[in-house]
Design an enzyme around this catalytic site. Structure first.
Site, PDB file in Angstrom:
ATOM      1  CG  ASP A  12      26.545  43.312  -8.533  1.00  0.00           C
ATOM      2  OD1 ASP A  12      26.724  43.287  -9.758  1.00  0.00           O
ATOM      3  OD2 ASP A  12      27.377  43.779  -7.724  1.00  0.00           O
ATOM      4  CG  ASP A  36      21.793  44.914 -11.025  1.00  0.00           C
ATOM      5  OD1 ASP A  36      22.431  44.231 -10.207  1.00  0.00           O
ATOM      6  OD2 ASP A  36      22.121  45.057 -12.208  1.00  0.00           O
ATOM      7  CG  ASP A  81      20.525  64.766 -17.129  1.00  0.00           C
ATOM      8  OD1 ASP A  81      20.310  63.969 -18.072  1.00  0.00           O
ATOM      9  OD2 ASP A  81      20.320  64.470 -15.936  1.00  0.00           O
ATOM     10  CD  GLU A  88      27.765  39.732 -11.868  1.00  0.00           C
ATOM     11  OE1 GLU A  88      28.333  40.318 -12.793  1.00  0.00           O
ATOM     12  OE2 GLU A  88      27.776  40.146 -10.698  1.00  0.00           O
ATOM     13  CG  HIS A 111      26.558  46.427 -16.847  1.00  0.00           C
ATOM     14  ND1 HIS A 111      25.887  45.227 -16.648  1.00  0.00           N
ATOM     15  CD2 HIS A 111      27.155  46.716 -15.674  1.00  0.00           C
ATOM     16  CE1 HIS A 111      26.084  44.826 -15.411  1.00  0.00           C
ATOM     17  NE2 HIS A 111      26.847  45.708 -14.789  1.00  0.00           N
ATOM     18  CG  ASP A 112      30.089  44.287 -15.668  1.00  0.00           C
ATOM     19  OD1 ASP A 112      30.074  45.521 -15.489  1.00  0.00           O
ATOM     20  OD2 ASP A 112      29.618  43.472 -14.852  1.00  0.00           O
TER      21      ASP A 112
HETATM   22  O1  TEU Z   1      30.311  42.758 -11.739  1.00  0.00           O
HETATM   23  C1  TEU Z   1      31.062  41.774 -11.151  1.00  0.00           C
HETATM   24  C2  TEU Z   1      32.248  41.224 -11.849  1.00  0.00           C
HETATM   25  O2  TEU Z   1      32.709  40.206 -11.437  1.00  0.00           O
HETATM   26  C3  TEU Z   1      32.920  41.846 -12.997  1.00  0.00           C
HETATM   27  O3  TEU Z   1      32.715  41.422 -14.221  1.00  0.00           O
HETATM   28  C4  TEU Z   1      33.460  43.176 -12.676  1.00  0.00           C
HETATM   29  O4  TEU Z   1      32.608  44.130 -13.210  1.00  0.00           O
HETATM   30  C5  TEU Z   1      34.834  43.484 -13.144  1.00  0.00           C
HETATM   31  O5  TEU Z   1      34.723  43.993 -14.422  1.00  0.00           O
HETATM   32  C6  TEU Z   1      35.868  42.414 -13.086  1.00  0.00           C
HETATM   33  O6  TEU Z   1      36.844  42.634 -14.039  1.00  0.00           O
HETATM   34  C7  TEU Z   1      29.237  43.329 -11.035  1.00  0.00           C
HETATM   35  C8  TEU Z   1      28.584  44.396 -11.871  1.00  0.00           C
HETATM   36  O7  TEU Z   1      27.997  43.807 -13.006  1.00  0.00           O
HETATM   37  C9  TEU Z   1      29.589  45.458 -12.170  1.00  0.00           C
HETATM   38  O8  TEU Z   1      29.099  46.430 -13.048  1.00  0.00           O
HETATM   39  C10 TEU Z   1      30.014  46.072 -10.863  1.00  0.00           C
HETATM   40  O9  TEU Z   1      31.068  46.973 -11.074  1.00  0.00           O
HETATM   41  C11 TEU Z   1      30.472  45.025  -9.852  1.00  0.00           C
HETATM   42  O10 TEU Z   1      29.630  43.890  -9.798  1.00  0.00           O
HETATM   43  C12 TEU Z   1      30.475  45.622  -8.479  1.00  0.00           C
HETATM   44  O11 TEU Z   1      29.174  45.857  -8.046  1.00  0.00           O
HETATM   45 CA    CA Z   2      18.440  62.576 -17.976  1.00  0.00          CA
END
Ligand code: TEU
Ligand code: CA
Length: 574
Positions: free
Chosen positions: A213, A105, A32, A271, A344-345
């Site tokens: 988070d 997470d 998928d 975080e 991932h950010d």
């Molecule tokens: O991220 C929190 C955060 O402060 C960031 O880096 C944010 O993703 C944003 O890019 C600010 O520019 C955490 C998670 O890692 C992120 O993936 C989520 O989107 C966010 O919290 C909300 O849950």
């Molecule tokens: Ca899949």
């Protein structure tokens, strides 16, 4: 070995390396185009080969996927896109059999707006769960729903106001992220009890800990009458919510309560965007029973201009050394750092602080060596160990990330399409979210279907199979770094001392434990560099480096080739 060099009873995470998986982009098994839990199970050997100790999974809970799972509608179930609870149990068992721990997470600053708690909360002003979220009337004297009538001038991290007007009840609810991510009201003890209950449920199921988070956003600055303050902002614009919505007065109290109610011998990593060194120390001082370590953001914000993450400028290496050096010093006596470049950010570090064209292997391995030799627990984000690069997308249609898309929408009037694309290519979170490149086949071995986000075309040369086959690859260097962290007490616990703070191209520091000392040098340049390291290193032995031929030392100087990193060891007399 002298006593001092014995591993002693230091906590296990001083000797551990964590691997982060973003499940959506790791491995698909049912065609998928979305990575899933069976895919992770299928690739467990990759983690074993790398040698890591802990797996952190980005959210796999049931979710409408507005923010790829950081918007949870059921904390005690798995999203069908990822699999089932049974799949998770199987993964846990496979990890535990191989001596790996699993960290989930934990997203409890907010839920999804589709979570039953919010559905109830929204249903009427006198619902018992009304106070589980932040509901407020329009600004005094203003018509609800009109521009500027929001209860405060807080902006959302994803552009626009942090408040959404609810037509049915006439009030606003707070969402620091997307409007589908309403903030939970941690002032309400029932909310806290529900969260702790859920956390215990996961720990009882066998998970080993949590990555929390935006945990420093759970306490907001709220007046005794329940009022929330405006923040500094340009006229007619929304302000940075961080000022009033982060590191609030009850943060330590909430975390200590969580520790008592949930942990006792079990673990948490927080975080904490926008946290200072002093605050980081308070959060992770073991005597305070709050968190085991913190993720900070300063070192991955140094290339941001005033416009934030989409306003990317070249890095000044001196800033990076000063910043990481400050965190190392600040948490030296008490507290503990999480060490990371990628997640991932964040855009990929090799494309950001390295050179992903001419010196990809060299710069990726240099960055790895420099980071992993700091004091703290290193994190490897999927694909970082393969030297994966930014996405280099060339059209807006390729982007999927809500933050990127909302930002592009908000800026469309101000910036040309070409400018938008340039900013996104440098700063978008999607840079880290393209599928893991396993091999050189059509979809990189990620899926047999159509991937939810495009595979990077450079998978024809950058992929796990190729990395595995080349003994000098980024992958094998990461393996050696993980092994070094396991074996070497100086790497685990040695004191950190920054050298050459003013050198614009060379990162340099020592780590010292007892009479053993390591010298770490990393060149952030394609041109040859000479590091003036002082006397006593010419007979030192090479611990690890990213070039095969020996390092050139000449008296007090070490010569470094393009993006070269070396770690030397010597014995110092006490
Ligand atoms: O991220 C929190 C955060 O402060 C960031 O880096 C944010 O993703 C944003 O890019 C600010 O520019 C955490 C998670 O890692 C992120 O993936 C989520 O989107 C966010 O919290 C909300 O849950
Ligand atoms: Ca899949």
């Amino acid at each position: 070995m002298p006593d001092e060099l014995e591993p002693a009873d230091e906590p296990w995470w001083t000797r551990a390396v964590v691997y982060q998986i973003y499940p959506r982009s790791f491995q698909d098994t049912n065609g998928d185009g979305i990575g899933d839990l069976p895919g992770i199970l299928q690739r467990v050997d990759h983690l074993v080969e790398l040698g890591v100790d802990v797996l952190w999974l980005s959210p796999i809970y049931r979710s409408p996927q507005d923010d790829n799972g950081y918007d949870i509608s059921d904390y005690e179930d798995i999203d069908p896109a990822f699999g089932t609870l049974e799949d998770l149990d199987r993964l846990l068992e496979a990890l535990h059999e191989r001596g790996l721990k699993l960290v989930m997470d934990l997203v409890v600053n907010h839920t999804s707006d589709e979570h039953p708690w919010f559905v109830e909360s929204q249903s009427s002003t006198d619902n018992p769960k009304r106070d589980w979220y932040w509901w407020r009337p329009a600004r005094e004297g203003m018509e609800p729903g009109t521009p500027g009538a929001e209860p405060t001038n807080w902006g959302s991290f994803f552009s626009g106001p942090a408040w959404d007007h609810d037509e049915a009840t006439g009030e606003y609810y707070l969402h620091l992220f997307s409007r589908k991510q309403p903030d939970l009201n941690w002032e309400n003890p029932e909310v806290r009890r529900a969260v702790y209950r859920m956390m215990r449920w996961w720990l009882d199921r066998g998970v080993d800990g949590f990555r929390m988070d935006v945990i420093n956003l759970i306490s907001k600055t709220v007046g005794p009458d329940g009022s929330l303050p405006d923040v500094p902002a340009e006229d007619g614009r929304y302000g940075q919510p961080g000022v009033a919505a982060a590191n609030g007065p009850r943060l330590h109290e909430f975390l200590q309560e969580m520790h008592r109610e949930v942990f006792d011998g079990r673990r948490g990593v927080g975080e904490t965007p926008g946290t200072t060194v002093e605050h980081g120390r308070l959060l992770t001082d073991p005597a305070r029973h709050e968190l085991d370590m913190v993720f900070t953001f300063e070192h991955v914000s140094l290339d941001h201009g005033p416009g934030g993450r989409f306003d990317v400028h070249p890095l000044d290496l001196r800033d990076l050394k000063a910043t990481l050096g400050r965190w190392q010093a600040g948490l030296a006596e008490a507290g503990w750092n999480a060490l990371y470049w990628d997640n991932h950010d964040q855009p990929r570090i090799v494309s950001r602080y390295g050179d992903d064209v001419a010196y990809r292997r060299e710069s990726a391995t240099m960055l790895a060596i420099v980071l992993h030799l700091h004091r703290g627990t290193p994190y490897i984000y999927q694909g970082e160990e393969l030297g994966m690069t930014n996405a280099h997308f060339t059209s807006l249609e390729e982007y999927r990330d809500i933050e990127s898309l909302r930002w592009a929408d908000a800026e469309r009037d101000r910036l040309s399409e070409e400018q938008l694309l340039g900013c996104l290519a440098a700063g978008s979170r999607d840079n880290a979210r393209t599928p893991v490149q396993w091999d050189d086949t059509a979809q990189a071995g990620f899926t047999t279907g159509r991937p939810w986000i495009a595979v990077n075309p450079n998978h024809d040369t950058i992929n796990a199979a190729a990395e595995r086959a080349d003994p000098d690859s980024v992958f094998h260097l990461y393996r050696r770094l993980v092994a070094l962290r396991h074996e070497d007490p100086v790497v685990q616990r040695g004191d950190f001392h920054l050298l050459l703070p003013d050198d614009p191209h060379v990162y340099a520091f020592t780590r010292t434990l007892g009479d053993e000392q390591l010298l770490v040098l990393g060149s952030f340049s394609s041109d040859p560099q000479v590091a003036e390291v002082g006397p006593g290193w010419s007979d030192a032995s090479l611990v690890i480096g990213n070039y095969t031929s020996p390092v050139a030392t000449d008296g007090d100087r070490v010569a470094l080739r393009s993006w070269e990193a070396v770690v030397l060891r010597r014995t110092v007399s006490g």
